[in-house]
Design a protein around this motif. Structure first.
Motif, short mmCIF file in Angstrom:
data_model
loop_
_atom_site.label_atom_id
_atom_site.label_comp_id
_atom_site.label_asym_id
_atom_site.label_seq_id
_atom_site.Cartn_x
_atom_site.Cartn_y
_atom_site.Cartn_z
N GLN A 126 -9.27 47.55 -28.12
CA GLN A 126 -10.92 47.60 -28.65
C GLN A 126 -11.12 46.79 -27.63
O GLN A 126 -12.27 47.48 -26.74
CB GLN A 126 -11.36 46.66 -29.46
CG GLN A 126 -12.85 47.42 -30.31
CD GLN A 126 -12.30 48.61 -30.23
OE1 GLN A 126 -12.23 49.55 -30.96
NE2 GLN A 126 -13.53 49.69 -29.69
N ALA A 127 -11.02 45.54 -27.12
CA ALA A 127 -11.54 44.79 -26.14
C ALA A 127 -11.89 46.54 -24.39
O ALA A 127 -13.15 46.14 -23.97
CB ALA A 127 -11.44 43.30 -25.63
N ALA A 128 -10.83 46.08 -24.39
CA ALA A 128 -10.82 47.46 -22.88
C ALA A 128 -11.17 49.18 -23.45
O ALA A 128 -12.09 49.48 -22.70
CB ALA A 128 -8.87 47.92 -23.17
N ILE A 129 -11.61 48.93 -25.01
CA ILE A 129 -12.30 50.68 -24.41
C ILE A 129 -13.86 50.04 -24.41
O ILE A 129 -14.89 50.93 -23.57
CB ILE A 129 -12.19 51.06 -26.56
CG1 ILE A 129 -10.69 51.07 -26.25
CG2 ILE A 129 -13.07 52.30 -26.76
CD1 ILE A 129 -10.16 51.64 -27.81
N ASP A 130 -14.05 48.88 -24.54
CA ASP A 130 -15.78 48.68 -24.90
C ASP A 130 -15.92 48.31 -23.84
O ASP A 130 -17.00 48.88 -23.02
CB ASP A 130 -15.68 47.46 -25.26
CG ASP A 130 -15.46 47.66 -27.19
OD1 ASP A 130 -15.83 49.26 -28.01
OD2 ASP A 130 -15.40 46.33 -28.01
N ASP A 131 -15.05 47.48 -22.69
CA ASP A 131 -15.22 47.67 -21.21
C ASP A 131 -15.58 48.57 -20.72
O ASP A 131 -16.39 49.24 -19.95
CB ASP A 131 -14.66 46.53 -20.52
CG ASP A 131 -14.44 46.77 -18.98
OD1 ASP A 131 -15.28 45.77 -18.73
OD2 ASP A 131 -14.21 47.56 -18.28
N ASN A 132 -14.42 49.91 -21.22
CA ASN A 132 -14.14 51.22 -20.13
C ASN A 132 -16.00 52.04 -20.96
O ASN A 132 -16.42 53.02 -19.92
CB ASN A 132 -13.49 52.01 -21.03
CG ASN A 132 -13.15 53.57 -19.99
OD1 ASN A 132 -13.43 53.48 -19.18
ND2 ASN A 132 -13.16 54.37 -21.03
N SER A 137 -21.17 54.37 -19.74
CA SER A 137 -22.50 54.66 -19.38
C SER A 137 -22.75 54.42 -17.97
O SER A 137 -24.39 55.06 -18.33
CB SER A 137 -22.91 53.45 -20.64
OG SER A 137 -22.64 52.38 -20.08
N ALA A 138 -22.86 53.09 -17.61
CA ALA A 138 -23.11 53.51 -15.86
C ALA A 138 -22.74 54.31 -14.71
O ALA A 138 -23.86 54.46 -14.03
CB ALA A 138 -22.92 51.97 -15.31
N SER A 139 -22.69 55.43 -15.35
CA SER A 139 -21.66 56.67 -14.16
C SER A 139 -22.04 58.00 -15.10
O SER A 139 -21.21 58.38 -15.84
CB SER A 139 -20.20 56.57 -13.81
OG SER A 139 -20.11 57.09 -13.04
N PRO A 140 -23.36 58.30 -13.79
CA PRO A 140 -23.87 59.62 -14.94
C PRO A 140 -22.60 60.76 -14.89
O PRO A 140 -22.65 61.26 -15.35
CB PRO A 140 -24.79 60.43 -14.23
CG PRO A 140 -24.98 59.30 -13.48
CD PRO A 140 -23.89 57.90 -13.28
N SER A 141 -21.68 60.95 -13.45
CA SER A 141 -20.68 61.71 -13.40
C SER A 141 -19.57 61.16 -14.43
O SER A 141 -17.88 61.93 -14.38
CB SER A 141 -20.13 61.34 -11.68
OG SER A 141 -20.07 59.93 -10.93
N ALA A 142 -19.43 60.73 -15.13
CA ALA A 142 -17.88 60.01 -15.90
C ALA A 142 -17.43 60.97 -16.88
O ALA A 142 -16.36 61.89 -17.02
CB ALA A 142 -18.80 58.68 -16.99
#
Length: 233
Positions: A126-132, A137-142
């Motif tokens: 869950q911590a990894a999912i939250d980090d991703n 959200s910081a990358s519009p091209s994601a």
């Protein structure tokens, strides 16, 4: 409360090379509870790919640490960097990984006989999912890779055990998910499917191992998978 999946059913998964994790030595740190870990800095690779390494969680059975690979928001691989050196953990890990790839979340079942490891795994995941999610959200091209996703049904095959058909999701040329549309109603097939799916995501092809005890299903799976790969536009 979620049901606990018996670890015996899928212990066959421990025989498959894709899940031969090297167990770490037992930790000398003992904790009664397992707090949700934070993650270390993540590294981005090709377009839309993000690899997140979680911090180590110490449990009374030993340390747990994950490396989770994302394609956009999709979980494409989970690797155990550290895990308790215990037979029940060794059997539980492939079950947890297969459930993660199927659920695409940390909302998965606890494996019976490996509750402590399961809880630490889910907290770390869950911590990894939250980090991703923060990175995405910081990358519009994601979401660019998601826009090029394609789902292809493999050819249905009839076997003496029952019908087999897969559905494969691609992001560009990358296989990001495999779903069984049809499969034999048999315990050995049930145990073999998550192993075959995990091998496919690792190999990115139909050139994967046959699961012992489920040869007929494995061969039909690989044939249906290859048909889907060939049909991808």
């Amino acid at each position: 409360m979620k049901r606990a999946i018996p670890v015996v059913v899928l212990s066959i998964a421990g025989l498959v090379p894709v899940w031969l994790y090297q167990p770490s030595a037992e930790s000398s740190t003992v904790q009664a509870t397992t707090p949700a870990p934070s993650t270390s800095s993540s590294s981005s690779g090709s377009s839309g790919t993000n690899v997140v390494t979680t911090t180590t969680v110490d449990t009374e059975k030993g340390p747990v640490q994950l490396q989770v690979t994302f394609s956009g928001t999709k979980i494409t691989a989970v690797k155990m960097l550290q895990q308790p050196n215990h037979p029940q953990t060794t059997a539980a890990v492939p079950v947890l990984v297969a459930e993660t790839l199927e659920a695409q979340s940390a909302d998965i079942d606890t494996v019976s006989g490996a509750t402590i490891t399961s809880d630490a795994y889910k907290d770390s995941l869950q911590a990894a999912i939250d980090d991703n999610a923060k990175a995405a959200s910081a990358s519009p091209s994601a979401s660019a890779s998601e826009a090029s996703s394609q789902t292809v049904d493999g050819s249905p095959l009839s076997t003496e055990k029952g019908p087999v058909q897969v559905q494969v999701t691609f992001s560009g040329t990358k296989i990001t998910a495999v779903k069984m549309l049809q499969q034999p109603n048999h315990p050995q097939t049930t145990a073999a499917v998550p192993v075959l799916v995990a091998e496919t995501l690792e190999a990115q092809s139909a050139d994967i191992d046959t699961v012992s005890g489920a040869t007929i299903t494995s061969d039909a799976y690989k044939e249906s998978l290859q048909a889907a790969i060939d049909a991808r536009g």
